[in-house]
Design a protein around this motif. Structure first.
Motif, PDB file in Angstrom:
ATOM      1  N   SER A 208      58.561  33.638 -27.227  1.00 42.48           N
ATOM      2  CA  SER A 208      58.121  35.020 -26.997  1.00 42.48           C
ATOM      3  C   SER A 208      57.861  35.275 -25.522  1.00 42.48           C
ATOM      4  CB  SER A 208      56.866  35.329 -27.818  1.00 42.48           C
ATOM      5  OG  SER A 208      55.821  34.415 -27.546  1.00 42.48           O
ATOM      6  N   SER A 209      57.364  34.266 -24.801  1.00 46.45           N
ATOM      7  CA  SER A 209      57.122  34.424 -23.364  1.00 46.45           C
ATOM      8  C   SER A 209      58.436  34.510 -22.588  1.00 46.45           C
ATOM      9  CB  SER A 209      56.279  33.254 -22.845  1.00 46.45           C
ATOM     10  OG  SER A 209      54.997  33.237 -23.449  1.00 46.45           O
ATOM     11  N   THR A 210      59.414  33.712 -22.995  1.00 47.76           N
ATOM     12  CA  THR A 210      60.730  33.782 -22.355  1.00 47.76           C
ATOM     13  C   THR A 210      61.361  35.145 -22.604  1.00 47.76           C
ATOM     14  OG1 THR A 210      60.979  31.410 -22.822  1.00 47.76           O
ATOM     15  CG2 THR A 210      62.945  32.587 -22.088  1.00 47.76           C
ATOM     16  N   LEU A 211      61.222  35.644 -23.827  1.00 44.47           N
ATOM     17  CA  LEU A 211      61.768  36.959 -24.163  1.00 44.47           C
ATOM     18  C   LEU A 211      61.085  38.050 -23.348  1.00 44.47           C
ATOM     19  CD1 LEU A 211      63.569  38.778 -25.903  1.00 44.47           C
ATOM     20  CD2 LEU A 211      61.741  38.785 -27.630  1.00 44.47           C
ATOM     21  N   PHE A 212      59.757  37.972 -23.205  1.00 44.89           N
ATOM     22  CA  PHE A 212      59.043  38.973 -22.410  1.00 44.89           C
ATOM     23  C   PHE A 212      59.595  39.059 -20.995  1.00 44.89           C
ATOM     24  CE2 PHE A 212      55.620  39.069 -19.129  1.00 44.89           C
ATOM     25  CZ  PHE A 212      55.571  40.455 -18.993  1.00 44.89           C
ATOM     26  N   ASN A 213      59.799  37.915 -20.375  1.00 46.00           N
ATOM     27  CA  ASN A 213      60.303  37.919 -19.004  1.00 46.00           C
ATOM     28  C   ASN A 213      61.739  38.410 -18.917  1.00 46.00           C
ATOM     29  OD1 ASN A 213      58.288  36.602 -16.944  1.00 46.00           O
ATOM     30  ND2 ASN A 213      58.011  35.517 -18.876  1.00 46.00           N
ATOM     31  N   ALA A 214      62.537  38.122 -19.956  1.00 44.38           N
ATOM     32  CA  ALA A 214      63.924  38.593 -19.971  1.00 44.38           C
ATOM     33  C   ALA A 214      63.995  40.104 -20.107  1.00 44.38           C
ATOM     34  CB  ALA A 214      64.692  37.925 -21.115  1.00 44.38           C
ATOM     35  N   ILE A 215      63.187  40.667 -21.005  1.00 43.57           N
ATOM     36  CA  ILE A 215      63.240  42.119 -21.187  1.00 43.57           C
ATOM     37  C   ILE A 215      62.569  42.833 -20.019  1.00 43.57           C
ATOM     38  CG2 ILE A 215      63.327  41.852 -23.691  1.00 43.57           C
ATOM     39  CD1 ILE A 215      60.350  43.626 -22.378  1.00 43.57           C
ATOM     40  N   ASP A 216      61.591  42.178 -19.397  1.00 45.92           N
ATOM     41  CA  ASP A 216      60.978  42.763 -18.213  1.00 45.92           C
ATOM     42  C   ASP A 216      61.989  42.787 -17.069  1.00 45.92           C
ATOM     43  OD1 ASP A 216      58.723  43.989 -17.085  1.00 45.92           O
ATOM     44  OD2 ASP A 216      58.091  42.140 -16.095  1.00 45.92           O
ATOM     45  N   ASN A 217      62.766  41.723 -16.946  1.00 48.82           N
ATOM     46  CA  ASN A 217      63.823  41.665 -15.951  1.00 48.82           C
ATOM     47  C   ASN A 217      64.861  42.777 -16.184  1.00 48.82           C
ATOM     48  OD1 ASN A 217      66.717  39.721 -15.350  1.00 48.82           O
ATOM     49  ND2 ASN A 217      65.412  40.504 -13.742  1.00 48.82           N
ATOM     50  N   ALA A 218      65.088  43.112 -17.470  1.00 48.88           N
ATOM     51  CA  ALA A 218      66.042  44.165 -17.820  1.00 48.88           C
ATOM     52  C   ALA A 218      65.459  45.565 -17.659  1.00 48.88           C
ATOM     53  CB  ALA A 218      66.521  43.972 -19.254  1.00 48.88           C
ATOM     54  N   GLY A 219      64.175  45.656 -17.309  1.00 41.22           N
ATOM     55  CA  GLY A 219      63.548  46.953 -17.096  1.00 41.22           C
ATOM     56  C   GLY A 219      63.127  47.662 -18.359  1.00 41.22           C
ATOM     57  N   LEU A 220      63.057  46.949 -19.456  1.00 39.64           N
ATOM     58  CA  LEU A 220      62.648  47.553 -20.722  1.00 39.64           C
ATOM     59  C   LEU A 220      61.135  47.719 -20.778  1.00 39.64           C
ATOM     60  CD1 LEU A 220      65.185  45.560 -22.848  1.00 39.64           C
ATOM     61  CD2 LEU A 220      65.064  48.058 -22.802  1.00 39.64           C
ATOM     62  N   GLN A 221      60.672  48.501 -21.732  1.00 37.87           N
ATOM     63  CA  GLN A 221      59.262  48.902 -21.800  1.00 37.87           C
ATOM     64  C   GLN A 221      58.478  48.027 -22.780  1.00 37.87           C
ATOM     65  OE1 GLN A 221      58.739  52.991 -22.985  1.00 37.87           O
ATOM     66  NE2 GLN A 221      56.551  52.747 -23.345  1.00 37.87           N
ATOM     67  N   THR A 222      57.579  47.190 -22.258  1.00 37.17           N
ATOM     68  CA  THR A 222      56.706  46.395 -23.120  1.00 37.17           C
ATOM     69  C   THR A 222      55.673  47.311 -23.762  1.00 37.17           C
ATOM     70  OG1 THR A 222      56.947  44.408 -21.756  1.00 37.17           O
ATOM     71  CG2 THR A 222      55.017  44.520 -23.178  1.00 37.17           C
ATOM     72  N   THR A 223      55.526  47.218 -25.084  1.00 36.92           N
ATOM     73  CA  THR A 223      54.562  48.057 -25.795  1.00 36.92           C
ATOM     74  C   THR A 223      53.347  47.270 -26.285  1.00 36.92           C
ATOM     75  OG1 THR A 223      55.838  47.768 -27.841  1.00 36.92           O
ATOM     76  CG2 THR A 223      56.294  49.738 -26.522  1.00 36.92           C
ATOM     77  N   GLN A 224      53.486  45.937 -26.392  1.00 35.93           N
ATOM     78  CA  GLN A 224      52.347  45.110 -26.811  1.00 35.93           C
ATOM     79  C   GLN A 224      52.542  43.689 -26.289  1.00 35.93           C
ATOM     80  OE1 GLN A 224      49.963  43.823 -30.923  1.00 35.93           O
ATOM     81  NE2 GLN A 224      51.716  45.204 -31.033  1.00 35.93           N
ATOM     82  N   ARG A 225      51.561  43.213 -25.551  1.00 31.83           N
ATOM     83  CA  ARG A 225      51.628  41.837 -25.044  1.00 31.83           C
ATOM     84  C   ARG A 225      50.217  41.329 -24.780  1.00 31.83           C
ATOM     85  NH1 ARG A 225      51.822  38.823 -20.056  1.00 31.83           N
ATOM     86  NH2 ARG A 225      51.464  40.721 -18.855  1.00 31.83           N
ATOM     87  N   TYR A 226      49.969  40.087 -25.159  1.00 30.78           N
ATOM     88  CA  TYR A 226      48.693  39.435 -24.909  1.00 30.78           C
ATOM     89  C   TYR A 226      48.941  38.077 -24.261  1.00 30.78           C
ATOM     90  CZ  TYR A 226      47.114  42.906 -28.308  1.00 30.78           C
ATOM     91  OH  TYR A 226      46.871  44.085 -28.971  1.00 30.78           O
ATOM     92  N   SER A 227      48.084  37.713 -23.346  1.00 34.24           N
ATOM     93  CA  SER A 227      48.178  36.397 -22.718  1.00 34.24           C
ATOM     94  C   SER A 227      47.329  35.395 -23.485  1.00 34.24           C
ATOM     95  CB  SER A 227      47.704  36.467 -21.264  1.00 34.24           C
ATOM     96  OG  SER A 227      48.629  37.177 -20.465  1.00 34.24           O
ATOM     97  N   HIS A 228      47.669  34.114 -23.336  1.00 35.34           N
ATOM     98  CA  HIS A 228      46.851  33.058 -23.925  1.00 35.34           C
ATOM     99  C   HIS A 228      45.463  33.037 -23.275  1.00 35.34           C
ATOM    100  CE1 HIS A 228      50.923  31.706 -25.006  1.00 35.34           C
ATOM    101  NE2 HIS A 228      50.346  31.008 -25.974  1.00 35.34           N
ATOM    102  N   THR A 229      44.541  32.396 -23.950  1.00 34.86           N
ATOM    103  CA  THR A 229      43.183  32.299 -23.421  1.00 34.86           C
ATOM    104  C   THR A 229      43.055  31.223 -22.354  1.00 34.86           C
ATOM    105  OG1 THR A 229      42.700  30.933 -25.368  1.00 34.86           O
ATOM    106  CG2 THR A 229      42.033  33.238 -25.451  1.00 34.86           C
ATOM    107  N   ARG A 230      44.140  30.529 -22.089  1.00 36.44           N
ATOM    108  CA  ARG A 230      44.209  29.606 -20.965  1.00 36.44           C
ATOM    109  C   ARG A 230      45.659  29.560 -20.482  1.00 36.44           C
ATOM    110  NH1 ARG A 230      42.423  23.770 -22.624  1.00 36.44           N
ATOM    111  NH2 ARG A 230      43.267  23.314 -20.554  1.00 36.44           N
ATOM    112  N   SER A 231      45.867  29.040 -19.285  1.00 38.08           N
ATOM    113  CA  SER A 231      47.213  29.057 -18.716  1.00 38.08           C
ATOM    114  C   SER A 231      48.149  28.136 -19.502  1.00 38.08           C
ATOM    115  CB  SER A 231      47.168  28.624 -17.250  1.00 38.08           C
ATOM    116  OG  SER A 231      46.690  27.295 -17.145  1.00 38.08           O
ATOM    117  N   VAL A 232      49.441  28.491 -19.482  1.00 41.90           N
ATOM    118  CA  VAL A 232      50.456  27.670 -20.132  1.00 41.90           C
ATOM    119  C   VAL A 232      51.425  27.186 -19.054  1.00 41.90           C
ATOM    120  CG1 VAL A 232      50.280  28.786 -22.387  1.00 41.90           C
ATOM    121  CG2 VAL A 232      51.809  29.744 -20.650  1.00 41.90           C
ATOM    122  N   PRO A 233      52.038  26.010 -19.246  1.00 49.53           N
ATOM    123  CA  PRO A 233      52.824  25.404 -18.169  1.00 49.53           C
ATOM    124  C   PRO A 233      54.267  25.899 -18.039  1.00 49.53           C
ATOM    125  CG  PRO A 233      52.702  23.909 -20.031  1.00 49.53           C
ATOM    126  CD  PRO A 233      51.858  25.093 -20.396  1.00 49.53           C
TER     127      PRO A 233
END
Length: 303
Positions: A208-233
């Motif tokens: 899901s994180s890879t997809l978020f960055n791909a669609i963000d790169n494509a300029g699409l509109q994120t409608t719902q996204r949450y980050s983890h409660t700690r960093s991921v590698p």
């Protein structure tokens, strides 16, 4: 309603030698049978259809004949595999034929009338929207962690070939579905309230994180996204998208004038997601920070 009952009474009064039983067939095979008495009730000594019983009878037939349409897809070699037409019960035609049996006909067989359900994505559309790459992103994982690798592969396959039409909202949870052992998902590490634990489907947040960055790169509109409660590698800080079946989802909207196609694969410890569309698309990309292709110690020893 009163006129319908009166008409039914008159039809019954006029009937002569009407068949008492009916076999419902599909492709020549009997899938249901019914008698007058199974779906009628007496009224002034004249049987009238019991609507609830009839609806239950029709529902069972519908479930038996329904075939879900299959969208066209692209295989690993880049070949387009054609879709398949589905079918459902043609309710209006079935009702007319059934009423004829019930009130007038001597026939004792009824072949189920069907309506075709064409796939939403056919070969022609797929060929058109695979032409132009408008966004992409890659992340990396430890292939030695078999359970997590398995989960990543399953989630990647679930979103591969997914088409989002103009104005539609894509939901990661809906596209992937509930992560369960029945679907092949295994126990792997997850983050719950800032702590590491084991859960079915652990690892799919990388997809899901890879997809978020791909669609963000494509300029699409994120409608719902949450980050983890700690960093991921696997992605830069703040570039993750956590998902959970009973919790957060990741979703985006296709704001463009053309459908977009998600192509997602895993190979050699890499998740690769590319966004495609037709040459006619009007789009504007965004620059996103790349993920490191070097596995962190956390990924090597703990993931």
């Amino acid at each position: 309603m009163r006129l319908t009952w009166i008409a039914g009474i008159l039809l019954f009064v006029q009937q002569v030698n009407i068949s008492e039983s009916l076999s419902v067939t599909h492709e020549g095979r009997t899938i249901a049978s019914v008698n007058h008495s199974d779906i009628t009730m007496p009224l002034l000594d004249v049987p009238i259809m019991d609507v609830d019983k009839y609806n239950q009878f029709v529902k069972k037939i519908d479930q038996q004949v329904y075939q879900k349409p299959v969208n066209a897809t692209i295989d690993k070699q880049g070949n387009i595999l054609p879709g398949r037409v589905g079918y459902k019960l043609y309710h209006q035609a079935f009702n007319e034929q059934f009423y004829s049996f019930l009130y007038r006909s001597k026939a004792n067989k009824l072949e189920v009338p069907l309506l075709a359900i064409h796939p939403k994505v056919d070969s022609e559309l797929l060929a058109e929207i695979r032409e132009k790459k408008i966004g992409e992103y890659r992340t990396y994982f430890n292939v030695n962690n078999k359970n997590r690798s398995n989960n990543i592969s399953l989630a990647t396959e679930a979103i591969n070939n997914y088409v989002v039409f103009p104005g539609e909202v894509f939901s990661f949870n809906q596209a992937v579905g509930k992560r369960s052992e029945d679907k092949g998902y295994l126990l792997a590490r997850v983050i719950v309230k800032g702590e590491f634990s084991e859960g079915i489907g652990g690892g799919i947040c990388q997809v899901s994180s890879t997809l978020f960055n791909a669609i963000d790169n494509a300029g699409l509109q994120t409608t719902q996204r949450y980050s983890h409660t700690r960093s991921v590698p696997y992605v830069p800080s703040g570039r993750d998208a956590t998902v959970s079946w009973y919790g957060p989802d990741f979703s985006f909207k296709n704001k463009y004038n053309q459908p977009i196609l998600i192509r997602a694969t895993t190979q050699g410890g890499m998740v690769s997601i590319m966004i495609y569309s037709s040459e006619m698309i009007n789009y504007k990309t965004r620059k996103v920070p790349a993920a490191s292709n070097q596995l962190s110690k956390e990924q090597i020893y703990r993931s």
